[in-house]
Design an enzyme around this catalytic site. Sequence first.
Site, PDB file in Angstrom:
ATOM      1  N   LYS A 169       5.965  -7.370 -13.175  1.00 42.29           N
ATOM      2  CA  LYS A 169       5.069  -6.385 -13.798  1.00 42.29           C
ATOM      3  C   LYS A 169       5.119  -6.491 -15.325  1.00 42.29           C
ATOM      4  O   LYS A 169       4.125  -6.242 -16.003  1.00 42.29           O
ATOM      5  CB  LYS A 169       5.421  -4.979 -13.311  1.00 42.29           C
ATOM      6  CG  LYS A 169       5.199  -4.779 -11.804  1.00 42.29           C
ATOM      7  CD  LYS A 169       3.727  -4.895 -11.437  1.00 42.29           C
ATOM      8  CE  LYS A 169       3.448  -4.624  -9.976  1.00 42.29           C
ATOM      9  NZ  LYS A 169       2.013  -4.664  -9.643  1.00 42.29           N
ATOM     10  N   TYR A 211      10.514  -7.199  -9.058  1.00 39.42           N
ATOM     11  CA  TYR A 211       9.232  -6.494  -9.227  1.00 39.42           C
ATOM     12  C   TYR A 211       9.015  -6.134 -10.703  1.00 39.42           C
ATOM     13  O   TYR A 211       7.927  -6.338 -11.260  1.00 39.42           O
ATOM     14  CB  TYR A 211       9.295  -5.253  -8.349  1.00 39.42           C
ATOM     15  CG  TYR A 211       8.153  -4.287  -8.433  1.00 39.42           C
ATOM     16  CD1 TYR A 211       6.983  -4.471  -7.690  1.00 39.42           C
ATOM     17  CD2 TYR A 211       8.247  -3.122  -9.210  1.00 39.42           C
ATOM     18  CE1 TYR A 211       5.947  -3.544  -7.730  1.00 39.42           C
ATOM     19  CE2 TYR A 211       7.215  -2.199  -9.258  1.00 39.42           C
ATOM     20  CZ  TYR A 211       6.069  -2.409  -8.522  1.00 39.42           C
ATOM     21  OH  TYR A 211       5.044  -1.488  -8.568  1.00 39.42           O
ATOM     22  N   SER A 257       3.155  -1.694 -13.430  1.00 35.52           N
ATOM     23  CA  SER A 257       4.011  -0.591 -12.976  1.00 35.52           C
ATOM     24  C   SER A 257       4.902  -0.143 -14.122  1.00 35.52           C
ATOM     25  O   SER A 257       5.326  -0.960 -14.950  1.00 35.52           O
ATOM     26  CB  SER A 257       4.888  -1.086 -11.828  1.00 35.52           C
ATOM     27  OG  SER A 257       5.934  -0.167 -11.596  1.00 35.52           O
ATOM     28  N   THR A 282       2.480   6.315  -1.413  1.00 33.27           N
ATOM     29  CA  THR A 282       1.748   5.305  -0.630  1.00 33.27           C
ATOM     30  C   THR A 282       2.683   4.715   0.421  1.00 33.27           C
ATOM     31  O   THR A 282       3.903   4.895   0.360  1.00 33.27           O
ATOM     32  CB  THR A 282       1.269   4.146  -1.530  1.00 33.27           C
ATOM     33  OG1 THR A 282       2.425   3.486  -2.056  1.00 33.27           O
ATOM     34  CG2 THR A 282       0.372   4.611  -2.655  1.00 33.27           C
TER      35      THR A 282
HETATM   36  N1  LIG Z   1       2.771   3.459  -5.430  1.00 39.79           N
HETATM   37  C1  LIG Z   1       3.334   3.553  -6.621  1.00 39.79           C
HETATM   38  O1  LIG Z   1       4.043   4.517  -6.956  1.00 39.79           O
HETATM   39  C2  LIG Z   1       3.106   2.484  -7.632  1.00 39.79           C
HETATM   40  C3  LIG Z   1       3.710   2.636  -8.897  1.00 39.79           C
HETATM   41  C4  LIG Z   1       3.504   1.664  -9.859  1.00 39.79           C
HETATM   42  C5  LIG Z   1       2.699   0.590  -9.590  1.00 39.79           C
HETATM   43  N2  LIG Z   1       2.140   0.458  -8.351  1.00 39.79           N
HETATM   44  C6  LIG Z   1       1.305  -0.717  -8.104  1.00 39.79           C
HETATM   45  O2  LIG Z   1       0.081  -0.319  -7.530  1.00 39.79           O
HETATM   46  C7  LIG Z   1      -0.399  -1.334  -6.677  1.00 39.79           C
HETATM   47  C8  LIG Z   1      -0.696  -0.748  -5.323  1.00 39.79           C
HETATM   48  O3  LIG Z   1       0.507  -0.180  -4.816  1.00 39.79           O
HETATM   49  P1  LIG Z   1       0.541   0.702  -3.492  1.00 39.79           P
HETATM   50  O4  LIG Z   1       1.731   1.564  -3.608  1.00 39.79           O
HETATM   51  O5  LIG Z   1      -0.796   1.278  -3.243  1.00 39.79           O
HETATM   52  O6  LIG Z   1       0.834  -0.438  -2.399  1.00 39.79           O
HETATM   53  P2  LIG Z   1       0.778  -0.366  -0.801  1.00 39.79           P
HETATM   54  O7  LIG Z   1       0.689   1.018  -0.304  1.00 39.79           O
HETATM   55  O8  LIG Z   1       1.912  -1.211  -0.307  1.00 39.79           O
HETATM   56  O9  LIG Z   1      -0.579  -1.131  -0.485  1.00 39.79           O
HETATM   57  C9  LIG Z   1      -0.632  -2.491  -0.769  1.00 39.79           C
HETATM   58  C10 LIG Z   1      -1.965  -3.053  -0.374  1.00 39.79           C
HETATM   59  O10 LIG Z   1      -1.925  -4.448  -0.651  1.00 39.79           O
HETATM   60  C11 LIG Z   1      -2.220  -5.174   0.531  1.00 39.79           C
HETATM   61  N3  LIG Z   1      -1.407  -6.379   0.504  1.00 39.79           N
HETATM   62  C12 LIG Z   1      -0.058  -6.487   0.465  1.00 39.79           C
HETATM   63  N4  LIG Z   1       0.299  -7.780   0.460  1.00 39.79           N
HETATM   64  C13 LIG Z   1      -0.841  -8.494   0.472  1.00 39.79           C
HETATM   65  C14 LIG Z   1      -1.130  -9.878   0.484  1.00 39.79           C
HETATM   66  N5  LIG Z   1      -0.162 -10.809   0.494  1.00 39.79           N
HETATM   67  N6  LIG Z   1      -2.425 -10.267   0.491  1.00 39.79           N
HETATM   68  C15 LIG Z   1      -3.419  -9.359   0.501  1.00 39.79           C
HETATM   69  N7  LIG Z   1      -3.216  -8.038   0.500  1.00 39.79           N
HETATM   70  C16 LIG Z   1      -1.936  -7.609   0.490  1.00 39.79           C
HETATM   71  C17 LIG Z   1      -1.899  -4.241   1.688  1.00 39.79           C
HETATM   72  O11 LIG Z   1      -2.734  -4.456   2.799  1.00 39.79           O
HETATM   73  P3  LIG Z   1      -2.532  -5.501   3.983  1.00 39.79           P
HETATM   74  O12 LIG Z   1      -1.220  -5.160   4.587  1.00 39.79           O
HETATM   75  O13 LIG Z   1      -3.727  -5.230   4.837  1.00 39.79           O
HETATM   76  O14 LIG Z   1      -2.573  -6.834   3.360  1.00 39.79           O
HETATM   77  C18 LIG Z   1      -2.278  -2.887   1.086  1.00 39.79           C
HETATM   78  O15 LIG Z   1      -3.675  -2.704   1.207  1.00 39.79           O
HETATM   79  C19 LIG Z   1       0.672  -2.422  -6.668  1.00 39.79           C
HETATM   80  O16 LIG Z   1       0.358  -3.416  -7.602  1.00 39.79           O
HETATM   81  C20 LIG Z   1       1.905  -1.685  -7.116  1.00 39.79           C
HETATM   82  O17 LIG Z   1       2.854  -2.540  -7.719  1.00 39.79           O
HETATM   83  C21 LIG Z   1       2.322   1.370  -7.373  1.00 39.79           C
END
Ligand SMILES: NC(=O)c1ccc[n+]([C@@H]2O[C@H](COP(=O)([O-])OP(=O)(O)OC[C@H]3O[C@@H](n4cnc5c(N)ncnc54)[C@H](OP(=O)(O)O)[C@@H]3O)[C@@H](O)[C@H]2O)c1
Length: 315
Positions: A205, A201, A174, A235
């Site tokens: 990261k 976090y 991130s 998301t």
């Molecule tokens: N969105 C952003 O702006 C952003 C920015 C920078 C980096 N990121 C990174 O991108 C990645 C995805 O982010 P996102 O925003 O798409 O997240 P999200 O919308 O919260 O989705 C997270 C996913 O991970 C699963 N999950 C969460 N905890 C889990 C666990 N303990 N075991 C297995 N599965 C788990 C959730 O499904 P279940 O609930 O079914 O387990 C869901 O499918 C992350 O690494 C995040 O740090 C995101």
Amino acid sequence: MLFKTLASAVFYGRFARAFSALGYRQAARGFSATPFDLTGQRWLVTGASGGIGKAIALEANRLGAQVVAVARSKNKLDALVSEASAPERLGIEVCDLSSLEAISDWVGRFQSSASGPVDVLVNNVGVLLNQFVLTDEGIEQSLATNLLGPVLLTRRLLSEGGLSTDSTVINVSSGGMYATPLELDSMIAPDPQHFDGVRAYALHKRAQVVWTHHWNSVHPKGPVMQVMHPGWVDTEGVKTSLPGFRKVMKPILRTPIEGADTVLWLGAQRPAPPKEGIWLDRAVQPEHAFSMTKKTRVSVEDLVAYLDEALAKFL
Ligand SMILES: NC(=O)c1ccc[n+]([C@@H]2O[C@H](COP(=O)([O-])OP(=O)(O)OC[C@H]3O[C@@H](n4cnc5c(N)ncnc54)[C@H](OP(=O)(O)O)[C@@H]3O)[C@@H](O)[C@H]2O)c1
């Protein structure tokens, strides 16, 4: 408080354009229009039932890959299959990736039925938690999910034949990591009374980036490891963890498929991993944006020693 406000202003001022949809759309003008062909590849995507992970899984499936999607919610994974272009090439696996024991058991089961190493492992799972919660194993939950779980999964897959020297591992970090240097004490044992989920976090990261470069130095023949960040993506995770940020930034947040683009590109193109830096929008960016994050009292060896110790029982 004043320092925090100023630091946020500097951070957002520095990155708002590049990390938002504006940055993606500007970069995308230079992208080739030829679609990726992932036919014959096997992808394993964690955190694949929602957000960016879901976009990666569905798009890799659409582009021809056999995809295994891992998350906790069976219902959400079932819904993923119903949305897939080629459901016969989409496997789902339920595993709580914050539990070291669950990961360890799952890898054993997965490998016993697997037909060979995966071509691409995407360590996408990641959470930003505003509450201090310990897992049943006594680890702060976001540390377990963001760092220890992915490291264990990757190492166990490697030792059990789930990754080959031709495989690529893609870690989803991130831009939040730009806010901190590598630190261990506050990452390993955050103060429960004053838990700062955003800072925790960022530390995880940052550690992911450091670990990635270390991995490539000790595995010169592969599997290759890449680290990227998706920019700011609309998301469920952002909605839950950063509601204020989402409210303000919503008009310029990236779509999940825009956030997934660099992962798909890395898996399709397989560029050599950089010795330093982090991928964003198919290009390597510096891994430090502020000189203060270069100063750290701990080394990569300290991080590796911590990971070895924390995971020893499961390796
Ligand atoms: N969105 C952003 O702006 C952003 C920015 C920078 C980096 N990121 C990174 O991108 C990645 C995805 O982010 P996102 O925003 O798409 O997240 P999200 O919308 O919260 O989705 C997270 C996913 O991970 C699963 N999950 C969460 N905890 C889990 C666990 N303990 N075991 C297995 N599965 C788990 C959730 O499904 P279940 O609930 O079914 O387990 C869901 O499918 C992350 O690494 C995040 O740090 C995101």
